[in-house]
Every structure is written in structure tokens, then in C-alpha cells.
Design a protein around this motif. Structure first.
Motif, PDB file in Angstrom:
ATOM      1  N   UNK A 250      -9.307  -0.738 -12.607  1.00 52.09           N
ATOM      2  CA  UNK A 250      -8.316  -0.934 -11.545  1.00 52.09           C
ATOM      3  C   UNK A 250      -7.739  -2.336 -11.655  1.00 52.09           C
ATOM      4  N   UNK A 251      -6.508  -2.482 -11.219  1.00 54.86           N
ATOM      5  CA  UNK A 251      -5.846  -3.783 -11.257  1.00 54.86           C
ATOM      6  C   UNK A 251      -5.535  -4.243  -9.836  1.00 54.86           C
ATOM      7  N   UNK A 252      -5.972  -5.448  -9.498  1.00 60.24           N
ATOM      8  CA  UNK A 252      -5.607  -6.030  -8.209  1.00 60.24           C
ATOM      9  C   UNK A 252      -4.142  -6.467  -8.235  1.00 60.24           C
ATOM     10  N   UNK A 253      -3.419  -6.153  -7.184  1.00 58.91           N
ATOM     11  CA  UNK A 253      -2.078  -6.707  -6.994  1.00 58.91           C
ATOM     12  C   UNK A 253      -2.220  -8.096  -6.393  1.00 58.91           C
ATOM     13  N   UNK A 254      -1.543  -9.068  -6.981  1.00 59.85           N
ATOM     14  CA  UNK A 254      -1.649 -10.438  -6.490  1.00 59.85           C
ATOM     15  C   UNK A 254      -0.766 -10.591  -5.250  1.00 59.85           C
ATOM     16  N   UNK A 255      -1.286 -10.072  -4.140  1.00 58.63           N
ATOM     17  CA  UNK A 255      -0.500 -10.048  -2.909  1.00 58.63           C
ATOM     18  C   UNK A 255      -0.371 -11.426  -2.262  1.00 58.63           C
ATOM     19  N   UNK A 256      -1.059 -12.418  -2.789  1.00 62.62           N
ATOM     20  CA  UNK A 256      -0.841 -13.782  -2.308  1.00 62.62           C
ATOM     21  C   UNK A 256       0.499 -14.324  -2.789  1.00 62.62           C
ATOM     22  N   UNK A 257       1.031 -13.761  -3.908  1.00 67.74           N
ATOM     23  CA  UNK A 257       2.258 -14.268  -4.501  1.00 67.74           C
ATOM     24  C   UNK A 257       3.366 -13.234  -4.605  1.00 67.74           C
ATOM     25  N   UNK A 258       3.057 -11.999  -4.280  1.00 73.56           N
ATOM     26  CA  UNK A 258       4.037 -10.913  -4.346  1.00 73.56           C
ATOM     27  C   UNK A 258       3.942 -10.044  -3.100  1.00 73.56           C
ATOM     28  N   UNK A 259       5.081  -9.579  -2.638  1.00 77.16           N
ATOM     29  CA  UNK A 259       5.109  -8.507  -1.651  1.00 77.16           C
ATOM     30  C   UNK A 259       5.218  -7.209  -2.439  1.00 77.16           C
ATOM     31  N   UNK A 260       4.227  -6.344  -2.294  1.00 81.13           N
ATOM     32  CA  UNK A 260       4.144  -5.129  -3.105  1.00 81.13           C
ATOM     33  C   UNK A 260       4.275  -3.888  -2.225  1.00 81.13           C
ATOM     34  N   UNK A 261       5.129  -2.982  -2.637  1.00 81.52           N
ATOM     35  CA  UNK A 261       5.314  -1.702  -1.959  1.00 81.52           C
ATOM     36  C   UNK A 261       5.150  -0.583  -2.979  1.00 81.52           C
ATOM     37  N   UNK A 262       4.770   0.597  -2.515  1.00 84.36           N
ATOM     38  CA  UNK A 262       4.726   1.785  -3.352  1.00 84.36           C
ATOM     39  C   UNK A 262       5.663   2.804  -2.725  1.00 84.36           C
ATOM     40  N   UNK A 263       6.751   3.109  -3.427  1.00 83.99           N
ATOM     41  CA  UNK A 263       7.774   4.010  -2.909  1.00 83.99           C
ATOM     42  C   UNK A 263       7.884   5.255  -3.788  1.00 83.99           C
ATOM     43  N   UNK A 264       8.443   6.308  -3.205  1.00 83.66           N
ATOM     44  CA  UNK A 264       8.769   7.483  -3.997  1.00 83.66           C
ATOM     45  C   UNK A 264       9.798   7.094  -5.049  1.00 83.66           C
ATOM     46  N   UNK A 265       9.605   7.490  -6.304  1.00 85.74           N
ATOM     47  CA  UNK A 265      10.648   7.234  -7.299  1.00 85.74           C
ATOM     48  C   UNK A 265      11.978   7.852  -6.856  1.00 85.74           C
ATOM     49  N   UNK A 266      13.052   7.105  -7.067  1.00 84.14           N
ATOM     50  CA  UNK A 266      14.407   7.570  -6.758  1.00 84.14           C
ATOM     51  C   UNK A 266      14.656   7.739  -5.262  1.00 84.14           C
ATOM     52  N   UNK A 267      13.777   7.158  -4.418  1.00 83.71           N
ATOM     53  CA  UNK A 267      14.039   7.159  -2.980  1.00 83.71           C
ATOM     54  C   UNK A 267      13.455   5.889  -2.395  1.00 83.71           C
ATOM     55  N   UNK A 268      13.651   5.702  -1.092  1.00 87.13           N
ATOM     56  CA  UNK A 268      13.091   4.506  -0.459  1.00 87.13           C
ATOM     57  C   UNK A 268      11.955   4.863   0.491  1.00 87.13           C
ATOM     58  N   UNK A 269      11.360   6.044   0.331  1.00 92.36           N
ATOM     59  CA  UNK A 269      10.272   6.455   1.207  1.00 92.36           C
ATOM     60  C   UNK A 269       8.948   5.904   0.709  1.00 92.36           C
ATOM     61  N   UNK A 270       8.235   5.241   1.604  1.00 95.94           N
ATOM     62  CA  UNK A 270       6.924   4.707   1.238  1.00 95.94           C
ATOM     63  C   UNK A 270       5.932   5.845   1.073  1.00 95.94           C
ATOM     64  N   UNK A 271       5.001   5.690   0.118  1.00 98.18           N
ATOM     65  CA  UNK A 271       3.960   6.691  -0.068  1.00 98.18           C
ATOM     66  C   UNK A 271       2.632   6.117   0.395  1.00 98.18           C
ATOM     67  N   UNK A 272       1.726   6.984   0.765  1.00100.73           N
ATOM     68  CA  UNK A 272       0.429   6.572   1.292  1.00100.73           C
ATOM     69  C   UNK A 272      -0.523   6.192   0.169  1.00100.73           C
ATOM     70  N   UNK A 273      -1.564   5.456   0.533  1.00100.02           N
ATOM     71  CA  UNK A 273      -2.633   5.178  -0.426  1.00100.02           C
ATOM     72  C   UNK A 273      -3.141   6.481  -1.034  1.00100.02           C
ATOM     73  N   UNK A 274      -3.411   6.441  -2.332  1.00103.32           N
ATOM     74  CA  UNK A 274      -3.929   7.609  -3.008  1.00103.32           C
ATOM     75  C   UNK A 274      -2.864   8.524  -3.584  1.00103.32           C
ATOM     76  N   UNK A 275      -1.585   8.264  -3.250  1.00103.36           N
ATOM     77  CA  UNK A 275      -0.484   9.052  -3.801  1.00103.36           C
ATOM     78  C   UNK A 275       0.218   8.270  -4.897  1.00103.36           C
ATOM     79  N   UNK A 276       0.723   8.988  -5.894  1.00106.67           N
ATOM     80  CA  UNK A 276       1.501   8.329  -6.942  1.00106.67           C
ATOM     81  C   UNK A 276       2.846   7.888  -6.404  1.00106.67           C
ATOM     82  N   UNK A 277       3.277   6.706  -6.822  1.00103.95           N
ATOM     83  CA  UNK A 277       4.587   6.199  -6.441  1.00103.95           C
ATOM     84  C   UNK A 277       5.002   5.089  -7.376  1.00103.95           C
ATOM     85  N   UNK A 278       6.190   4.591  -7.154  1.00101.75           N
ATOM     86  CA  UNK A 278       6.729   3.511  -7.983  1.00101.75           C
ATOM     87  C   UNK A 278       6.419   2.164  -7.353  1.00101.75           C
ATOM     88  N   UNK A 279       5.929   1.232  -8.165  1.00 99.80           N
ATOM     89  CA  UNK A 279       5.635  -0.111  -7.682  1.00 99.80           C
ATOM     90  C   UNK A 279       6.935  -0.889  -7.500  1.00 99.80           C
TER      91      UNK A 279
END
Length: 421
Positions: A250-279
């Protein structure tokens, strides 16, 4: 101040800083009707417009060579890098001394999590070129007091001799090149590679998904007798994630230096933990050439909660699973390059491979070529085993053909093993 509050404060300062100074983001913010002074984060994060690579390419095409995503006068920039251009025209990226140092600080986080410090000797077996990743890794290594050894412009055999002579404890390279050095060692000695007895205790790999693909990782670790630590970043964004020693895979996201979201590809809908999405990321320390809500194209699965290492940073499980634009449909089955690699690399007899997608009678077909060591016994049986494993994993009958040793290309940087013709 809690980390989330600190990130919100830095994001607000970044938006206000670039508005009016950075032509690219000034246009985007004003087109979206945004008043930076009225924003409150994290509540208003979804109001910020997303940024795509296509926009950046078009901006540099329209305003060559740098584009307009610059917050400082041009003479303030001291560094130049460019992307590897795996999906089209390369992006040209410039940095000031301040933004460059911010990226070095991000790399120091990678080293710290990998247990690398001033007692280590780090070998960089690649030609640097304009690739950002290992320039920043090299300079960050120097700053933590490690002994950093450049090994560009050398053959694989010469680099192996350098390992024997200088006794490095850490290698920074792509997963593909870690495997290539094992192959080169076997060719030099006429037998099984014995790099497992070398001084190298750790390989930090990046540039490809292989570091988090279990079969590829296992081949590297077994061949070198050393731990693999994965890491990922982008030239246009910086070093984003890192693997900790305590939780491989697993890779830690460096959230101290980045704001990270996981969205549906080709949309702006956020996905829940455990679901595939675009970083989707916003870098908080590269204000001279920032990216705000940038669609990285990396498909990931996020997991939250405290890690075994004690960090509360979110993790992307299994690293980078694929790229949004990598998937091809073959006879109704969605196929990703990483899925093919995961199967083929299980077979230690296979020294190199190439997968090709072609079209026959308007239908896409996938075929695989594999290369075995010279004088390998029963090549047809190996091909049959690989074909069977691909069928079990992907649900497709894929022809697998053995080619002569030395036929397929070798790669020092990012590999090109998945070809769409």
C-alpha cells in the motif's frame, strides 16, 4: 493546528496567491465564477474547477513553450523537466528554487518511511535526462546525508561492477530495470543471478505499477534478497505517495503536502473508501507552477484509518492499479496492462514479454510474446502454462508465442510492454 485545518489554510492561501498572478488559473477561476476570498475549505473544495492533462497540453501548444501556468516571472525559474510522454506530447515543467526544495522535502518523506538515512549509500542506475523523479531523489538523498552515486551513461554490466565495487545499500530504479539487472547478472555469470548476496538491502522503485504488483515485487525481492519499497509521483505534480516499511503493498498519500480526492473517472462524483476511482490531487507547495484538482489518470482504491506504522495518512491499496486511459476491451473483456503483467511475472522462466492488441475482422485481439533464457528446456510447455494462467485470470484465450532470446526490447526507464497497434 490539526493537519486537516493546516491543509485547508494552505489551500486557501494557494488559491488567493495564484488568482491574478497565474494566467492559467486566473482564467479558470474566473470562468467558474469563483471569488477566492469567499471560499472556505474543505467545504468549498468541490467548487474549484478540475484540471486535466489535455488542458495543460493545449495551453502549452497555444502559448509555447511553457504555457501560462506560471505564477512568477520567467527569470525566477531555475529547473526544467518534462513528462515521459506515454500518452501524447510531453508536458514541459519549470520550477523555482523554492518549489524544487518543496519536492525534495516530499522525497525525504519517502526516504524516511523506507528507513533510508545518512548511513546509506544510494545508487541511481539510469540516465537522468529531463525525468524529474530521480533528479529530486538524488538531491534529496544528498540533503539527508546519504552517499549518492550517479550511474548514468553506463551499460548494465558496468553498473553491476559498480555495485560490487562501491557496495551500495539502496538502489533507486524502475521495477523493469531491477529485473533487467538480474538478467544481466545471469548473462555475465552464465547461471542463476546471485545479486541476493550483494550489499543492496533495499530497492526504491517508481515509474511503473510493478512495485505494487505482487508477482513482479516477489521476483525482484527474491532475486535481490532485498526489500522493495514502492513510490509514485508525476512530473507535473511531484512526489505524491510512499510505502512504509510496516505495510507492504500500500502507498500512503502525503496528505500533509497534497489535497487528495478519489473521483469517478470522467465525472466529478466522489467515491467511497474501498471503491476504485481516479486520484485527483492539489499540490500545496509548488505555487510557482501549481496544479489544482488535477486528474492524474491513476486508478486507485483508498483506505483510511491508522496504519500499522502509526501514520493516519490515507493509503492507496495495491498502489496504482491502472491508468484511466490504459484499459482496452478485448472480445467484451476489459483488460489492463497491469493484469497481464501480474500473470506473466509469476513465471520465473520468462525473462521478458510483450503484449500486443491488434484488430482482426473489426474485433480486438490480444497476443503475448515471451522470451526465455538461452537453451531453456521445453519452451512450448512454458508457453502453455502462461496461456492457461492468462485464461484463468482474464477469461480470455490468448495466444502465447515464445521468441528467441534477446528479441524483445529492454528498458531502463518506463517499459513499453503493452502495445496497441
Amino acid at each position: 493546528m490539526p493537519p486537516a485545518s493546516r491543509s485547508a489554510e494552505r489551500l486557501s492561501a494557494l488559491i488567493q496567491y495564484v488568482h491574478g498572478r497565474n494566467p492559467f488559473y486566473t482564467r479558470k477561476l474566473e470562468a467558474a465564477g469563483i471569488n477566492p476570498a469567499a471560499l472556505t475549505f474543505p467545504r468549498d473544495l468541490p467548487l474549484l474547477p478540475l484540471t486535466s492533462k489535455r488542458e495543460l497540453v493545449e495551453d502549452q501548444r497555444s502559448s509555447p513553450p511553457w504555457g501560462t501556468n506560471l505564477s512568477e516571472p520567467l527569470d525566477a525559474y531555475t529547473r526544467y523537466n518534462q513528462t515521459s510522454s506515454t500518452t501524447g506530447n510531453p508536458l514541459r515543467w519549470v520550477d523555482t528554487n523554492e518549489s524544487w526544495q518543496w519536492m525534495l522535502e516530499c522525497w525525504k518523506v519517502v526516504y524516511s518511511a523506507a528507513t533510508v538515512d545518512s548511513r546509506d549509500r544510494i545508487l541511481f542506475p539510469f540516465s537522468f535526462g529531463p525525468f524529474l523523479g530521480f533528479w529530486t531523489a538524488f538531491e534529496a538523498g544528498c540533503q539527508i546525508g546519504a552517499h549518492c552515486i550517479p550511474a548514468g551513461g553506463m551499460s548494465s554490466q558496468a553498473r553491476l561492477s559498480l555495485i560490487q565495487t562501491l557496495q551500495p545499500t539502496v538502489l533507486c530504479c524502475t521495477p523493469t530495470y531491477a529485473l533487467r539487472l538480474l538478467e544481466a547478472a545471469a548473462e555475465m555469470r552464465g547461471g542463476a543471478p546471485d545479486l541476493s548476496s550483494s550489499s543492496v538491502r533495499l530497492l526504491i522503485v517508481a515509474g511503473e505499477a510493478g512495485g505494487s504488483i505482487a508477482s513482479t515485487r516477489e521476483r525482484i525481492e527474491n532475486g535481490w534478497g532485498a526489500r522493495v519499497i514502492d513510490h509514485h509521483g508525476l512530473t507535473e505534480v511531484g512526489p505524491i505517495s510512499f510505502e512504509c516499511w510496516e505495510n507492504p503493498g500500500s502507498l500512503h498519500l502525503n496528505e500533509a503536502e497534497y489535497v487528495c480526492e478519489i473521483l469517478e473517472p470522467h465525472s466529478d462524483r466522489a467515491v467511497a473508501d474501498g471503491e476504485q476511482g481516479e486520484l485527483v490531487v492539489t499540490n500545496l507547495g509548488r505555487a510557482a507552477s501549481p496544479l489544482i484538482r488535477y486528474r492524474t489518470g491513476d486508478v486507485v482504491v483508498r483506505r483510511s484509518g491508522r496504519c500499522a506504522c502509526g501514520r493516519d495518512l490515507a493509503r492507496i491499496e495495491g498502489g496504482i492499479l491502472s491508468r484511466v486511459d490504459d484499459m482496452v476491451n478485448v472480445r467484451g473483456v476489459n483488460v489492463y496492462p497491469s493484469a497481464v503483467e501480474s500473470v506473466v511475472q509469476r513465471f520465473g522462466e520468462v525473462s521478458e514479454y510483450r503484449a500486443t492488441v491488434g484488430t482482426t475482422n473489426s474485433l480486438r485481439e490480444l497476443s503475448v510474446e515471451i522470451e526465455l533464457p538461452p537453451n531453456a528446456a521445453d519452451a512450448s510447455a512454458v508457453a502453455a502454462k502462461v496461456a492457461s494462467a492468462l485464461r484463468d485470470s482474464l477469461g480470455l484465450t490468448i495466444p502465447v508465442r515464445v521468441v528467441s532470446a534477446g528479441t524483445l526490447p529492454r528498458f531502463e526507464m518506463k517499459s513499453r510492454r503493452f502495445i496497441i497497434s
